[in-house]
Design an enzyme around this catalytic site. Structure first.
Site, PDB file in Angstrom:
ATOM      1  N   LYS A  19     -14.570   8.616  -3.436  1.00 42.40           N
ATOM      2  CA  LYS A  19     -15.789   8.960  -2.684  1.00 42.40           C
ATOM      3  C   LYS A  19     -16.299  10.335  -3.105  1.00 42.40           C
ATOM      4  CE  LYS A  19     -13.812   6.369   1.042  1.00 42.40           C
ATOM      5  NZ  LYS A  19     -12.867   6.462   2.163  1.00 42.40           N
ATOM      6  N   LYS A  38      -8.284  14.284   4.558  1.00 42.93           N
ATOM      7  CA  LYS A  38      -7.422  13.109   4.558  1.00 42.93           C
ATOM      8  C   LYS A  38      -6.433  13.271   5.703  1.00 42.93           C
ATOM      9  CE  LYS A  38      -6.287  14.248   0.220  1.00 42.93           C
ATOM     10  NZ  LYS A  38      -6.542  12.985  -0.421  1.00 42.93           N
ATOM     11  N   ARG A  39      -5.617  12.241   5.966  1.00 46.69           N
ATOM     12  CA  ARG A  39      -4.574  12.394   6.964  1.00 46.69           C
ATOM     13  C   ARG A  39      -3.666  13.571   6.595  1.00 46.69           C
ATOM     14  NH1 ARG A  39      -4.153   8.678  11.387  1.00 46.69           N
ATOM     15  NH2 ARG A  39      -2.205   9.782  11.697  1.00 46.69           N
ATOM     16  N   HIS A  61       0.801  -1.233   0.000  1.00 52.41           N
ATOM     17  CA  HIS A  61       0.000   0.000   0.000  1.00 52.41           C
ATOM     18  C   HIS A  61       0.827   1.272   0.000  1.00 52.41           C
ATOM     19  CE1 HIS A  61      -4.002  -1.802   0.850  1.00 52.41           C
ATOM     20  NE2 HIS A  61      -3.277  -2.739   1.420  1.00 52.41           N
ATOM     21  N   THR A 113      -8.462   6.848  -1.832  1.00 57.43           N
ATOM     22  CA  THR A 113      -9.829   6.346  -1.985  1.00 57.43           C
ATOM     23  C   THR A 113     -10.828   7.473  -1.717  1.00 57.43           C
ATOM     24  OG1 THR A 113      -9.555   5.510   0.267  1.00 57.43           O
ATOM     25  CG2 THR A 113      -9.448   3.900  -1.509  1.00 57.43           C
ATOM     26  N   LYS A 166       0.964  14.600   0.967  1.00 58.82           N
ATOM     27  CA  LYS A 166      -0.389  14.912   0.492  1.00 58.82           C
ATOM     28  C   LYS A 166      -0.541  16.406   0.194  1.00 58.82           C
ATOM     29  CE  LYS A 166      -2.425  11.009   3.057  1.00 58.82           C
ATOM     30  NZ  LYS A 166      -3.042  10.118   2.065  1.00 58.82           N
TER      31      LYS A 166
HETATM   32  C1  NBG Z   1      -2.470   3.808   1.994  1.00 60.80           C
HETATM   33  C2  NBG Z   1      -2.080   4.698   0.823  1.00 60.80           C
HETATM   34  C3  NBG Z   1      -3.295   5.190   0.070  1.00 60.80           C
HETATM   35  C4  NBG Z   1      -4.171   4.014  -0.302  1.00 60.80           C
HETATM   36  C5  NBG Z   1      -4.495   3.198   0.928  1.00 60.80           C
HETATM   37  C6  NBG Z   1      -5.317   1.967   0.608  1.00 60.80           C
HETATM   38  C7  NBG Z   1      -0.997   3.004   3.796  1.00 60.80           C
HETATM   39  C8  NBG Z   1       0.267   2.288   4.146  1.00 60.80           C
HETATM   40  N1  NBG Z   1      -1.252   3.195   2.518  1.00 60.80           N
HETATM   41  O1  NBG Z   1      -2.906   5.870  -1.085  1.00 60.80           O
HETATM   42  O2  NBG Z   1      -1.326   5.782   1.293  1.00 60.80           O
HETATM   43  O3  NBG Z   1      -5.364   4.460  -0.908  1.00 60.80           O
HETATM   44  O4  NBG Z   1      -3.307   2.749   1.547  1.00 60.80           O
HETATM   45  O5  NBG Z   1      -4.703   1.189  -0.344  1.00 60.80           O
HETATM   46  O6  NBG Z   1      -1.727   3.346   4.680  1.00 60.80           O
END
Ligand code: NBG
Length: 823
Positions: A670, A558-559, A367, A666, A564
């Site tokens: 949304k 988002k975080r 991920h 994601t 980002k």
């Molecule tokens: C996160 C990514 C996102 C991705 C999500 C789900 C982690 C390690 N990765 O870009 O930063 O959408 O995983 O796949 O949290």
């Protein structure tokens, strides 16, 4: 089904409570123990939840029974995080009793949304990775795939974020303080988990060597089950979360010395293991407790999988035929040596056989490409905590290195980079290498990301095992992320094209026929305005800021993370502020810029960026000259339930990460599904969103991933941008001169340093001008309502690909070999 072959005890009685109303009043009286004079609103929530649970229990039991009886293959989704959110509305909708429930609470003079507000979020995750796991469970159940989710029942989920004087403050999230009606404790499903100790080697006369893991310190894992309802189907899958418990046999040493109290204390310490979720997103902290959590949940899960497998056969060669294990990132990587250990030490299989079974059972999803997020555990720490696993990992590594050496003789570079053990002053175990070596499938989460994996982070493994690598672009569940969170738009869409989209999002294509239909476009605008007014009320309630629902709602939720680039957004806001001040009478498009997101408690720069957003907001929001033209809002405590309010109200979706750094995203999906247009870089799934929506319906800007890489290689000079771009210089100089923080001078120096002194790693300054330019276009386009809603309609209509249903069908077919079993 007739009575004789019923599996339900309740069929033995004649007075079953048949409808929701009966159940509800029954629970108010007999479970909550309340009457008309003592009832509180929380009792209504609890009683309603218990009634919903009653409604699904027969389905749940039958699902278990059918999966067991048919001996079907099951996928086990192992994830340290499940960011589920609330369950009530989702469950009512899945069961088709939303209206009934709504009428029911009206009898007691409440609305369903009043009741919903009482449900704490199940916040057992920190960001996209955990939310993805929750969307996957939803899609698996809805499409009748036999599946189990396995994770940890953290007592404290993701922390609650408060903003005090602009600074983030964390508070524990005590989500279990009130009874959680959705979970069922299964004390009979308890396993022993071992740590520490040593390995005894026994060389037998027949030449076989056996290993015993002895003198361990043990604790117990007890199961809590949460039903996972499919939408309008009888399948109800299970999310099984483990809680740590001390063993009942207290530590002998203390006990023998008569120190009973010490022994009990020790038990308490073991129970701390499942207390708290580590709140970092995309960052590996390397704490002992975290490693313990990882092994704890992997060990309990594998014991559980074995228990179920053995109900049918003890022919272990058949494990891959009946069991698929998906590792959600490397966090459950210890499943690989653990499965090997069970097969070799307990079931006495030969190495090669055990290895084939392990590889064929396990699959791994990556991920992230951020180096700081890739897990590496200290060799010595592993040796102390899991000595037998370390031996097995070393043996896996030996096999791997032998193979590499036979294919590329003498290639030291390959040996060094592919090795699972990283040599150096302090030795480490690279969990990602272990995962790639130990599984039959390795996938990224968007096309671009899967390419980066093959070309960069696992380049050498890709050369060795090209067949393992594949892509599974992420998705989201339209049930939660449109049908439940944006009811008015969902119903309107259904009135136009029917409701098949709820199980097949490609159905939304049918909306394209309304591309030019003024009435439909007007309606889209109406629904958006309605949602924006709702959000405006919420913003006022949470922050005291009044925003204009007719302004462009520009949303970045988002975080908080440097990659980002919330910082790019705020620099642009300052630029816009200057433009308006310079020319107040121009024909500006009013904007409300909305941020929400948590920073990891120890991530100093991310927290500093929150403070900057707040400070800029305070200044701009109180400047009468810009008045309604520009507002900046930071909504505290971003969570699933807050996202469900913000996302339906967004006009513009900010997806502006440095290209090559966001694996998928994601939130981008949304927001698009709810009719926000995307402003993004060519990163993660944005790339595929552009493909689907059409270039003219998405706002793309900035460097591409390969340009970022190239520029980094050739030498990037942020200072040059600062010196040559007067608008940018003015913005930076304002921050430097404490324009937004005259009371706390100098506090934003760390941000300035990352940009100008430390090389601007995420290339904010490079992309600044392109970002300003495209924002001009957006402001112009927003004035042209028809053009804007044309694009909105096409975005929604072309979201089909971004359903997690599509993703899950692909995993089931390509990776798990899983069949749909309708109960
Ligand atoms: C996160 C990514 C996102 C991705 C999500 C789900 C982690 C390690 N990765 O870009 O930063 O959408 O995983 O796949 O949290």
């Amino acid at each position: 089904m007739n009575r004789e072959d019923s599996i339900f005890f309740s069929d033995q009685i004649d007075h079953k409570l048949k409808n929701l109303r009966d159940k509800f009043y029954y629970h108010l009286e007999y479970s909550m123990v309340k009457d008309i004079t003592t009832i509180k609103v929380r009792d209504i929530y609890q009683a309603l939840a218990l009634s919903i649970r009653d409604n699904l229990i027969e389905k749940w039991l039958r699902t278990d029974y059918e999966y067991y009886k048919g001996n079907h293959k099951i996928v086990n989704y192992l994830s340290m995080e499940f960011l589920v959110g609330r369950l009530m509305i989702d469950s009512l909708n899945s069961l088709g009793i939303l209206e009934e429930a709504s009428e029911l609470v009206k009898e007691l003079n409440y609305s369903l949304s009043d009741i919903e507000e009482l449900e704490p979020d199940m916040g057992l995750g920190s960001g996209g990775l955990g939310r993805l796991a929750a969307c996957f469970l939803d899609s698996l159940a809805t499409h009748n795939y036999p599946a189990m989710g396995y994770g940890i029942r953290y007592e404290f989920g993701i922390f609650k974020q408060l903003i005090r004087q602009g600074y983030q403050v964390e508070e524990p999230d005590n989500w279990l303080r009130t009874n959680n009606p959705w979970e069922i404790k299964r004390p009979e499903i308890t396993y022993r988990i071992k740590f520490g100790g040593r390995v005894e080697r026994h060389d037998r006369v027949d030449g076989k060597t056996l290993f015993y893991w002895v003198d361990t310190e043990d604790l117990m894992a007890v199961a809590w089950d949460i039903p996972v309802l499919g939408y309008r189907t009888n399948n109800v899958n299970t999310l099984r979360l483990w809680q740590a418990q001390g063993t009942d046999i207290f530590d002998f040493e203390y006990f023998n010395n008569g120190d009973y109290i010490k022994a009990v204390e020790k038990k308490n310490i073991s129970e701390n293991l499942s207390k708290v979720l580590y709140p970092n997103d995309n960052f590996h902290l390397g704490k002992v407790l975290r490693l313990k959590q990882e092994y704890f949940f992997v060990s309990a899960t594998l014991q559980d999988i074995f228990t179920n497998f053995k109900k049918h056969t003890s022919d272990y060669n058949r494990i891959p035929e009946k069991v698929a294990i998906q590792l959600n990132d490397t966090h459950p990587a210890l499943a690989i040596p653990e499965l090997m250990r069970i097969l070799i030490d307990q079931e006495r299989l030969e190495w090669d056989k055990a290895w084939a079974i392990t590889q064929n059972t396990i699959a791994y999803t990556n991920h992230t490409v951020l180096p700081e997020a890739l897990e590496k555990w200290g060799y010595d720490l592993l040796k102390e905590l899991l000595p037998r696993h370390l031996q097995i990992i070393e043996e896996i590594n030996l096999h791997l290195l032998n193979r590499v050496n036979s294919i590329y003789p003498g290639n030291m570079y390959k040996l060094k980079t592919m090795s699972i053990i990283e040599e150096g002053e302090i030795k480490h175990v690279r969990m990602a290498n272990l995962c790639v070596e130990g599984s039959h499938s390795v996938n990224g989460v968007a096309k671009l990301h899967s390419e980066i994996i093959k070309k960069k982070i696992f380049k050498d493994f890709y050369e060795l095992y090209p067949e393992k690598f594949n892509n599974k672009t992420n998705g989201i569940t339209q049930r939660r992320w449109l049908d439940n969170c944006n009811k008015s738009l969902a119903n309107y869409i259904t009135s136009l094209i029917g409701d098949d989209w709820k199980k097949d999002l490609f159905e939304l294509k049918k909306l394209e026929q309304y591309y030019d239909n003024d009435q439909v476009l007007n309606q889209l605008q109406e629904h958006k305005l309605h949602n924006k007014k709702e959000l405006a009320k919420r913003i006022y309630k949470l922050t005291g800021i009044r925003v204009n629902p007719n302004s462009l709602f520009d949303v970045q939720v988002k975080r908080m993370h440097e990659y980002k680039r919330q910082l790019l957004n705020i620099l642009h806001i300052i630029y816009l502020y200057n433009q308006i001040k310079d020319n107040p009478d121009a024909d500006w498009t009013p904007r409300t810029i909305i941020f929400s997101g948590k920073a990891a408690p120890s991530y100093f720069v991310a927290k500093n960026i929150i403070k900057l957003i707040d400070a800029v907001g305070v200044k701009i929001n109180s400047d009468l000259e810009v008045n309604d033209l520009l507002k900046v809002v930071f909504i505290p405590n971003y969570s699933v339930s807050l996202a469900e309010i913000i996302i339906p109200a967004a006009d513009l979706s900010e997806q502006i990460s440095t290209a090559g750094f966001e694996a998928s995203g994601t939130g981008n999906m949304k927001l698009a599904l709810n009719g926000a247009l995307t402003l993004g870089t060519l990163d993660g799934a944005n790339v595929e969103m552009r493909e689907e929506f059409g270039e003219e319906n998405i706002y793309i800007f900035g460097l591409k991933a390969e340009e970022v890489a190239k520029m980094k290689q050739e030498g990037y000079n942020p200072e040059g941008y600062y010196n040559s771009n007067p608008n940018l210089k003015r913005v930076i100089d304002m921050i430097r001169s404490n324009y937004f923080n005259s009371n706390e001078p100098g506090i934003f120096q760390p941000i300035l340093d990352t940009l100008l002194k430390k090389g601007d790693y995420f290339m904010v300054l490079e992309d600044f001008q392109a970002y300003c330019d495209i924002n001009h276009t957006i402001s112009d386009d927003f004035k042209n309502t028809k053009l804007w809603y044309n694009k909105v309609l096409l975005n929604i209509a072309r979201c089909g690909k971004f359903s997690s249903d599509r993703t899950i069908h692909e995993y089931a077919k390509d990776i798990w070999g899983l069949e749909q079993i309708k109960v």
